[in-house]
Design an enzyme around this catalytic site. Structure first.
Site, PDB file in Angstrom:
ATOM      1  N   GLN A  31       0.791  -1.249  -0.024  1.00 31.38           N
ATOM      2  CA  GLN A  31      -0.078   0.052   0.005  1.00 31.38           C
ATOM      3  C   GLN A  31       0.900   1.242  -0.090  1.00 31.38           C
ATOM      4  OE1 GLN A  31      -2.295  -1.300   3.379  1.00 31.38           O
ATOM      5  NE2 GLN A  31      -0.630  -1.523   4.601  1.00 31.38           N
ATOM      6  N   HIS A  62      -9.475   2.765  19.826  1.00 25.85           N
ATOM      7  CA  HIS A  62      -8.614   1.548  20.140  1.00 25.85           C
ATOM      8  C   HIS A  62      -9.423   0.958  21.619  1.00 25.85           C
ATOM      9  CE1 HIS A  62      -5.165   3.088  17.465  1.00 25.85           C
ATOM     10  NE2 HIS A  62      -5.742   1.993  16.929  1.00 25.85           N
ATOM     11  N   ASP A  86      -0.658  -0.274  13.504  1.00 23.60           N
ATOM     12  CA  ASP A  86       0.064   0.985  14.346  1.00 23.60           C
ATOM     13  C   ASP A  86       0.327   0.682  15.696  1.00 23.60           C
ATOM     14  OD1 ASP A  86      -2.535   1.170  15.589  1.00 23.60           O
ATOM     15  OD2 ASP A  86      -3.132   1.525  13.629  1.00 23.60           O
ATOM     16  N   ASP A 139      -0.048 -12.309   6.315  1.00 24.04           N
ATOM     17  CA  ASP A 139      -1.269 -12.472   6.121  1.00 24.04           C
ATOM     18  C   ASP A 139      -2.244 -13.029   7.074  1.00 24.04           C
ATOM     19  OD1 ASP A 139      -3.539 -12.255   4.770  1.00 24.04           O
ATOM     20  OD2 ASP A 139      -3.278 -13.605   3.211  1.00 24.04           O
ATOM     21  N   ASP A 157      -8.614  -5.798  13.382  1.00 23.76           N
ATOM     22  CA  ASP A 157      -8.296  -4.198  13.217  1.00 23.76           C
ATOM     23  C   ASP A 157      -7.687  -3.929  11.740  1.00 23.76           C
ATOM     24  OD1 ASP A 157      -7.869  -1.425  13.691  1.00 23.76           O
ATOM     25  OD2 ASP A 157      -6.284  -1.902  15.241  1.00 23.76           O
TER      26      ASP A 157
HETATM   27  N1  SAM Z   1      -7.993   1.674  12.757  1.00 22.86           N
HETATM   28  C1  SAM Z   1      -7.778   1.613  11.331  1.00 22.86           C
HETATM   29  C2  SAM Z   1      -8.966   1.912  10.657  1.00 22.86           C
HETATM   30  O1  SAM Z   1     -10.194   1.484  10.680  1.00 22.86           O
HETATM   31  O2  SAM Z   1      -8.857   2.564   9.396  1.00 22.86           O
HETATM   32  C3  SAM Z   1      -7.321   0.161  10.867  1.00 22.86           C
HETATM   33  C4  SAM Z   1      -5.691   0.483  11.131  1.00 22.86           C
HETATM   34  S1  SAM Z   1      -4.520  -0.699  10.976  1.00 22.86           S
HETATM   35  C5  SAM Z   1      -3.238   0.456  10.458  1.00 22.86           C
HETATM   36  C6  SAM Z   1      -4.961  -1.637   9.533  1.00 22.86           C
HETATM   37  C7  SAM Z   1      -3.993  -2.857   9.200  1.00 22.86           C
HETATM   38  O3  SAM Z   1      -4.466  -3.805   8.660  1.00 22.86           O
HETATM   39  C8  SAM Z   1      -2.766  -2.155   8.263  1.00 22.86           C
HETATM   40  O4  SAM Z   1      -1.836  -2.061   9.091  1.00 22.86           O
HETATM   41  C9  SAM Z   1      -2.552  -3.062   7.219  1.00 22.86           C
HETATM   42  O5  SAM Z   1      -1.378  -3.629   6.855  1.00 22.86           O
HETATM   43  C10 SAM Z   1      -3.449  -4.277   7.763  1.00 22.86           C
HETATM   44  N2  SAM Z   1      -3.775  -5.492   6.963  1.00 22.86           N
HETATM   45  C11 SAM Z   1      -4.640  -5.155   5.765  1.00 22.86           C
HETATM   46  N3  SAM Z   1      -4.958  -6.477   5.402  1.00 22.86           N
HETATM   47  C12 SAM Z   1      -4.377  -7.367   6.111  1.00 22.86           C
HETATM   48  C13 SAM Z   1      -4.411  -8.697   6.063  1.00 22.86           C
HETATM   49  N4  SAM Z   1      -4.765  -9.308   5.115  1.00 22.86           N
HETATM   50  N5  SAM Z   1      -3.435  -9.280   6.968  1.00 22.86           N
HETATM   51  C14 SAM Z   1      -3.094  -8.694   8.106  1.00 22.86           C
HETATM   52  N6  SAM Z   1      -3.206  -7.379   8.212  1.00 22.86           N
HETATM   53  C15 SAM Z   1      -3.587  -6.710   7.005  1.00 22.86           C
END
Ligand code: SAM
Length: 282
Positions: A31, A62, A86, A139, A157
């Site tokens: 991303q 959170h 995060d 993943d 999350d």
């Molecule tokens: N609080 C936030 C929101 O609702 O916008 C979410 C924040 S957190 C940074 C979201 C995380 O999900 C990202 O760091 C992203 O890399 C992760 N993510 C997305 N797809 C994923 C997957 N298939 N497996 C694990 N993590 C994933």
């Protein structure tokens, strides 16, 4: 010249804030990533143009995604967080004395690295290498597939259902989540805004209702996210949030969560009830 950062919340609606500084702009394997100091929300993380978190309002998100399911469970020992790069969800989860281990699995190591660099308050548990916390870069969909009857609480999350997060909003993923939980386990996922993303909210709720004996939706006010009215979908094998009574003392201070919110978060406006259950139910 003034600098701005913008999220296109819909084809017809943008949220823009003035930024004093763009601290990082780049991309990972998964991303586009921006870290900026905004004048309204403080420091912000933006992934693929979508505002993820801000120093000013992150506690609302959170504390809602973590404390509501963790206080619903009478003895949450093993917690799994999918996404949450995060570190804010992990920070809140380790505060519960009952919690023995928190496994966090985020697909993007770059988000984790930048969060530790630019968001020390949010990524505190990762930065301090909290002994309860294990961080895995991988993943979440594949991770969930191999887990069975192990976790007390699973938190998803995640980012929006586009890009790497897409597969985290599927029936198969929820089936795997059910399998990964113990017999009295609880699952929660952030599911966007019932005001802006009704179809997504309804689709997830239908899947979770089909798989879990108890499915509930709760809301929180999160100013950074579209409409400010955010929701979380909860699937539970045993404990019903509508029957909740305090089961232990909270031993740490919070800024958003309290015991009243544990109950009131599940009280839904009629338009949300209509969305989930149809008009017949009220
Ligand atoms: N609080 C936030 C929101 O609702 O916008 C979410 C924040 S957190 C940074 C979201 C995380 O999900 C990202 O760091 C992203 O890399 C992760 N993510 C997305 N797809 C994923 C997957 N298939 N497996 C694990 N993590 C994933």
């Amino acid at each position: 010249m003034k600098k701005f950062i913008t999220e296109h919340q819909s084809p017809y609606l943008d949220l823009t804030t003035e930024a004093s500084e763009i601290l990082y702009r780049g991309h990972s394997d998964f991303q586009d990533i921006v870290v900026a100091d905004s004048k309204e929300f403080g420091r912000m993380l933006v992934l693929d143009g979508v505002f993820q978190t801000s120093v000013k309002d992150e506690f609302m998100y959170h504390e809602s995604i973590i404390h509501i399911p963790l206080f619903l469970h009478p003895n949450p020992k093993r917690v799994l967080i999918i996404g949450g790069g995060d570190g804010g969800s992990a920070r809140e989860a380790v505060r519960h004395p009952e919690v023995e281990s928190v496994a966090m699995v985020d697909i993007d190591g770059k988000v984790i690295e930048l969060s530790k660099q630019y968001f020390p308050e949010i990524s505190k548990a990762m930065l301090e290498e909290n002994p309860k916390l294990t961080v895995t870069v991988g993943d979440g969909i594949a991770f969930m597939r191999q887990a069975e009857n192990y976790y007390d609480v699973i938190i998803v999350d995640c980012s929006d259902p586009v890009g790497p997060g897409e597969g985290l909003f599927t029936y198969d993923f929820y089936k795997d989540t059910f399998k990964a939980l113990k017999d009295d386990g609880i699952f929660v996922q952030q599911t966007e805004s019932p005001f802006m993303h009704g179809k997504l909210v309804k689709d997830v709720f239908d899947c979770v209702s089909d798989i879990f004996p108890i499915a509930r939706l709760y809301t929180a006010f999160i100013p950074l996210y579209p409409s400010g009215m955010h929701c979380f979908t909860l699937g539970s094998k045993k404990y019903d949030p509508l029957q909740w009574t305090p089961n232990r003392k909270r031993t740490f201070p919070t800024r958003y969560y309290n015991e009243g919110i544990q109950q009131s978060a599940f009280v839904l406006p009629n338009f949300v009830k209509d969305l989930l259950y149809g008009k017949a139910d009220r």
